[in-house]
Design a protein around this motif. Structure first.
Motif, PDB file in Angstrom:
ATOM      1  N   ILE A 245       0.867  -1.183   0.000  1.00  0.00           N
ATOM      2  CA  ILE A 245       0.000   0.000   0.000  1.00  0.00           C
ATOM      3  C   ILE A 245       0.903   1.232   0.000  1.00  0.00           C
ATOM      4  O   ILE A 245       1.905   1.282   0.727  1.00  0.00           O
ATOM      5  CB  ILE A 245      -0.909   0.049   1.243  1.00  0.00           C
ATOM      6  CG1 ILE A 245      -1.689  -1.260   1.406  1.00  0.00           C
ATOM      7  CG2 ILE A 245      -1.885   1.218   1.149  1.00  0.00           C
ATOM      8  CD1 ILE A 245      -2.429  -1.357   2.732  1.00  0.00           C
ATOM      9  N   TRP A 247       0.642   5.632   0.131  1.00  0.00           N
ATOM     10  CA  TRP A 247      -0.172   6.824   0.315  1.00  0.00           C
ATOM     11  C   TRP A 247       0.585   8.053  -0.172  1.00  0.00           C
ATOM     12  O   TRP A 247       1.798   8.164   0.009  1.00  0.00           O
ATOM     13  CB  TRP A 247      -0.513   7.050   1.781  1.00  0.00           C
ATOM     14  CG  TRP A 247      -1.427   6.045   2.388  1.00  0.00           C
ATOM     15  CD1 TRP A 247      -2.790   6.083   2.444  1.00  0.00           C
ATOM     16  CD2 TRP A 247      -1.048   4.840   3.089  1.00  0.00           C
ATOM     17  NE1 TRP A 247      -3.290   4.992   3.104  1.00  0.00           N
ATOM     18  CE2 TRP A 247      -2.244   4.211   3.516  1.00  0.00           C
ATOM     19  CE3 TRP A 247       0.164   4.232   3.370  1.00  0.00           C
ATOM     20  CZ2 TRP A 247      -2.243   3.013   4.221  1.00  0.00           C
ATOM     21  CZ3 TRP A 247       0.176   3.053   4.069  1.00  0.00           C
ATOM     22  CH2 TRP A 247      -1.023   2.441   4.486  1.00  0.00           C
ATOM     23  N   ARG A 251      -4.506  10.416  -1.164  1.00  0.00           N
ATOM     24  CA  ARG A 251      -4.718   9.260  -2.025  1.00  0.00           C
ATOM     25  C   ARG A 251      -4.028   8.023  -1.487  1.00  0.00           C
ATOM     26  O   ARG A 251      -2.974   8.097  -0.863  1.00  0.00           O
ATOM     27  CB  ARG A 251      -4.216   9.561  -3.433  1.00  0.00           C
ATOM     28  CG  ARG A 251      -5.124  10.507  -4.184  1.00  0.00           C
ATOM     29  CD  ARG A 251      -4.644  10.710  -5.612  1.00  0.00           C
ATOM     30  NE  ARG A 251      -5.643  11.449  -6.359  1.00  0.00           N
ATOM     31  CZ  ARG A 251      -5.782  12.770  -6.317  1.00  0.00           C
ATOM     32  NH1 ARG A 251      -4.982  13.471  -5.556  1.00  0.00           N
ATOM     33  NH2 ARG A 251      -6.719  13.371  -7.005  1.00  0.00           N
ATOM     34  N   GLN A 252      -4.649   6.900  -1.793  1.00  0.00           N
ATOM     35  CA  GLN A 252      -4.121   5.603  -1.392  1.00  0.00           C
ATOM     36  C   GLN A 252      -4.132   4.675  -2.605  1.00  0.00           C
ATOM     37  O   GLN A 252      -5.095   4.649  -3.373  1.00  0.00           O
ATOM     38  CB  GLN A 252      -5.003   5.020  -0.289  1.00  0.00           C
ATOM     39  CG  GLN A 252      -4.778   3.547   0.014  1.00  0.00           C
ATOM     40  CD  GLN A 252      -5.880   2.981   0.874  1.00  0.00           C
ATOM     41  OE1 GLN A 252      -5.898   3.204   2.069  1.00  0.00           O
ATOM     42  NE2 GLN A 252      -6.812   2.263   0.254  1.00  0.00           N
ATOM     43  N   THR A 278      -6.885   2.566  -6.629  1.00  0.00           N
ATOM     44  CA  THR A 278      -6.561   3.832  -5.987  1.00  0.00           C
ATOM     45  C   THR A 278      -7.844   4.477  -5.481  1.00  0.00           C
ATOM     46  O   THR A 278      -8.892   4.387  -6.122  1.00  0.00           O
ATOM     47  CB  THR A 278      -5.836   4.801  -6.951  1.00  0.00           C
ATOM     48  OG1 THR A 278      -5.572   6.031  -6.262  1.00  0.00           O
ATOM     49  CG2 THR A 278      -6.657   5.085  -8.192  1.00  0.00           C
ATOM     50  N   TRP A 379     -10.203   0.948   2.734  1.00  0.00           N
ATOM     51  CA  TRP A 379      -9.541   2.192   3.148  1.00  0.00           C
ATOM     52  C   TRP A 379      -8.674   1.866   4.362  1.00  0.00           C
ATOM     53  O   TRP A 379      -9.154   1.562   5.431  1.00  0.00           O
ATOM     54  CB  TRP A 379     -10.562   3.258   3.491  1.00  0.00           C
ATOM     55  CG  TRP A 379      -9.950   4.608   3.722  1.00  0.00           C
ATOM     56  CD1 TRP A 379      -9.911   5.301   4.893  1.00  0.00           C
ATOM     57  CD2 TRP A 379      -9.297   5.433   2.760  1.00  0.00           C
ATOM     58  NE1 TRP A 379      -9.268   6.498   4.732  1.00  0.00           N
ATOM     59  CE2 TRP A 379      -8.874   6.610   3.416  1.00  0.00           C
ATOM     60  CE3 TRP A 379      -9.007   5.293   1.395  1.00  0.00           C
ATOM     61  CZ2 TRP A 379      -8.199   7.635   2.766  1.00  0.00           C
ATOM     62  CZ3 TRP A 379      -8.338   6.311   0.745  1.00  0.00           C
ATOM     63  CH2 TRP A 379      -7.944   7.467   1.431  1.00  0.00           C
ATOM     64  N   TYR A 380      -7.328   1.930   4.144  1.00  0.00           N
ATOM     65  CA  TYR A 380      -6.366   1.442   5.139  1.00  0.00           C
ATOM     66  C   TYR A 380      -5.735   2.563   5.957  1.00  0.00           C
ATOM     67  O   TYR A 380      -4.586   2.451   6.382  1.00  0.00           O
ATOM     68  CB  TYR A 380      -5.260   0.668   4.433  1.00  0.00           C
ATOM     69  CG  TYR A 380      -5.708  -0.613   3.768  1.00  0.00           C
ATOM     70  CD1 TYR A 380      -6.039  -1.730   4.523  1.00  0.00           C
ATOM     71  CD2 TYR A 380      -5.764  -0.720   2.385  1.00  0.00           C
ATOM     72  CE1 TYR A 380      -6.422  -2.915   3.927  1.00  0.00           C
ATOM     73  CE2 TYR A 380      -6.155  -1.908   1.761  1.00  0.00           C
ATOM     74  CZ  TYR A 380      -6.484  -2.998   2.545  1.00  0.00           C
ATOM     75  OH  TYR A 380      -6.871  -4.167   1.949  1.00  0.00           O
ATOM     76  N   GLU A 381      -6.457   3.637   6.178  1.00  0.00           N
ATOM     77  CA  GLU A 381      -5.870   4.786   6.889  1.00  0.00           C
ATOM     78  C   GLU A 381      -5.337   4.402   8.266  1.00  0.00           C
ATOM     79  O   GLU A 381      -4.330   4.968   8.733  1.00  0.00           O
ATOM     80  CB  GLU A 381      -6.916   5.888   7.021  1.00  0.00           C
ATOM     81  CG  GLU A 381      -6.374   7.207   7.563  1.00  0.00           C
ATOM     82  CD  GLU A 381      -5.387   7.882   6.619  1.00  0.00           C
ATOM     83  OE1 GLU A 381      -4.566   8.693   7.104  1.00  0.00           O
ATOM     84  OE2 GLU A 381      -5.438   7.596   5.411  1.00  0.00           O
ATOM     85  N   ARG A 384      -1.670   3.504   8.118  1.00  0.00           N
ATOM     86  CA  ARG A 384      -0.742   4.484   7.534  1.00  0.00           C
ATOM     87  C   ARG A 384       0.257   4.992   8.569  1.00  0.00           C
ATOM     88  O   ARG A 384      -0.137   5.468   9.631  1.00  0.00           O
ATOM     89  CB  ARG A 384      -1.531   5.648   6.962  1.00  0.00           C
ATOM     90  CG  ARG A 384      -0.711   6.657   6.186  1.00  0.00           C
ATOM     91  CD  ARG A 384      -1.637   7.711   5.592  1.00  0.00           C
ATOM     92  NE  ARG A 384      -0.939   8.597   4.671  1.00  0.00           N
ATOM     93  CZ  ARG A 384      -1.545   9.515   3.916  1.00  0.00           C
ATOM     94  NH1 ARG A 384      -2.863   9.659   3.989  1.00  0.00           N
ATOM     95  NH2 ARG A 384      -0.835  10.280   3.098  1.00  0.00           N
TER      96      ARG A 384
END
Length: 415
Positions: A245, A247, A251-252, A278, A379-381, A384
């Motif tokens: 992944i 970032w 954007r990811q 994305t 969504w892997y926030e 991060r």
């Protein structure tokens, strides 16, 4: 003179009872291997132990490949081992050693160094650690506790609680809270992996860096994670494998594998050759999304400016109106897509899809949640990295992700 040991001085004192000789007005002691000079010195013929103080200099008289300078030194003329007990500098034909506590075997060219000693190699690299074992002849250094290895040519710094360095092979290894820093231009890139290796390929002398497993990296303009990665100096490309992944700003990007290319340490493009997804968070529960078999993102000054997607292209787009509000959602499919982004605030300027395009535009008040997200959306926030130190923190969600089957393995089995 005592067999192969000779002592010369202006005034010599000899204690017959204790069988110890000493001088206090400059002297020189020479054995079969080395020569030592100092302002004060004492020598015991029985034990062959000597103690020297004041401007102490120890030289190799045969190969002349080392010189030691200090203010206090303990030395044995039988074993040719010097005990370092004060700030000392050792200059050899391959490195310079700085230490205040340690042992140096002048026969073997081997050192045991303690208390944050420092080794500077002939090429300008440095090795620091709480404890260092250094073999001068082999060009090998092993460090325990807060190891720091700097590469002045590549402008990198390798850290870890344990590591080693092979000078002749130009290779290094670090583990136990390992981290590598790249600071060649602009902001520093910080990368962590359980194990980090740096080495040179024999066939074309290109430099390679690998990190694995549980890799996380952070820089102001780019962050990422994966299970393993490698960087090839030959093509300036970072290869990320197993659930990668990346970032950039809001954007990811994730896929099966990700290749990130650098130009003068700045991201210039990223490629996802097997599958790419994305997403961009545009507010609340809304995300712009693009998915396809192959994806190429192009960056300018660290910001994504163009995205090319081919094969099974799927789109979820929430375009802003002139007053910056969002009132509709666009769902579309095609074989190819090109998207251009603005140079300032990261906004979509233009999207082109071809050859056959299908899709719908639905007002938000009529849209069902089922059309808000593509089937592969994630969504892997929470995973991060937040800063240069957060790369050491492995969230449970990341462990769970990396424990999932590798999608590239599934793909090969299907093929």
């Amino acid at each position: 003179i005592n067999k192969d040991v000779e002592l010369e001085t202006y005034t010599f004192y000899y204690d017959i009872a204790s069988n110890i000789g000493y001088y206090d007005n400059e002297g020189k002691i020479t054995d079969a291997e080395n020569q030592l000079t100092s302002g004060y010195g004492q020598y015991s013929p029985d034990t062959k132990d000597a103690e020297f103080r004041e401007h102490v200099v120890l030289n190799d008289i045969e190969e002349k490949d080392f010189r030691m300078t200090t203010e206090t030194l303990l030395y044995n003329t039988g074993t040719h081992i010097a005990r370092i007990i004060s700030p000392t500098t050792i200059v050899t034909d391959s490195a310079t050693v700085y230490s205040s506590n340690g042992i140096y075997n002048t026969d073997m060219g081997f050192s045991e160094l303690f208390d944050r000693s420092l080794i500077v190699t002939e090429g300008g690299n440095t090795l620091t650690g709480d404890t260092i074992y250094y073999d001068q002849k082999a060009g090998f250094g092993e460090a325990f506790g807060n190891m720091v290895l700097t590469d002045s040519v590549r402008q990198t710094m390798l850290e870890g609680n344990y590591g080693c360095y092979f000078e002749k092979q130009d290779s290094a290894f670090a583990t136990n809270r390992a981290r590598i820093l790249e600071y060649s231009k602009g902001d520093t890139l910080y990368m962590h992996g359980d194990t980090i290796r740096s080495y040179v390929l024999h066939d074309d002398s290109t430099h390679v860096m690998t990190a694995y497993p549980r890799v996380r990296f952070w820089r102001v303009d780019i962050q990422g994670l994966c299970d393993s990665l490698s960087f090839m100096e030959r093509d300036s490309t970072l290869y990320m494998h197993r659930h990668p992944i990346v970032w950039n700003e809001a954007r990811q990007i994730f896929g099966n594998v990700i290749y990130v290319h650098f130009n003068d340490s700045t991201v210039d493009w990223a490629k996802l050759p097997e599958f790419g997804f994305t997403a961009e968070h545009v507010g609340e529960e809304f995300y712009n999304q693009l998915s396809g078999k192959e994806m190429l993102a192009t960056f300018v000054d660290g910001n994504m400016r163009r995205l090319d997607v081919s094969g099974n292209v799927e789109v979820v787009l929430l375009p802003e109106e002139s007053d910056s509000t969002i009132n509709k959602i666009v769902n579309s499919e095609s074989s190819f897509l090109t998207a251009d982004f603005s140079a300032g605030p990261m906004q979509v300027e233009r999207i082109k899809m071809w050859p056959d395009v299908t899709g719908t535009a639905t007002p938000l008040y009529l849209a069902k949640k089922s059309i808000f997200y593509l089937s592969n959306f994630q969504w892997y926030e929470a995973l991060r990295p937040k800063d240069k130190d957060d790369i050491f923190n492995i969230p449970p969600e990341m462990e769970a992700l990396l424990n999932e089957p590798d999608p590239t393995v599934r793909k090969r089995r299907v093929d």
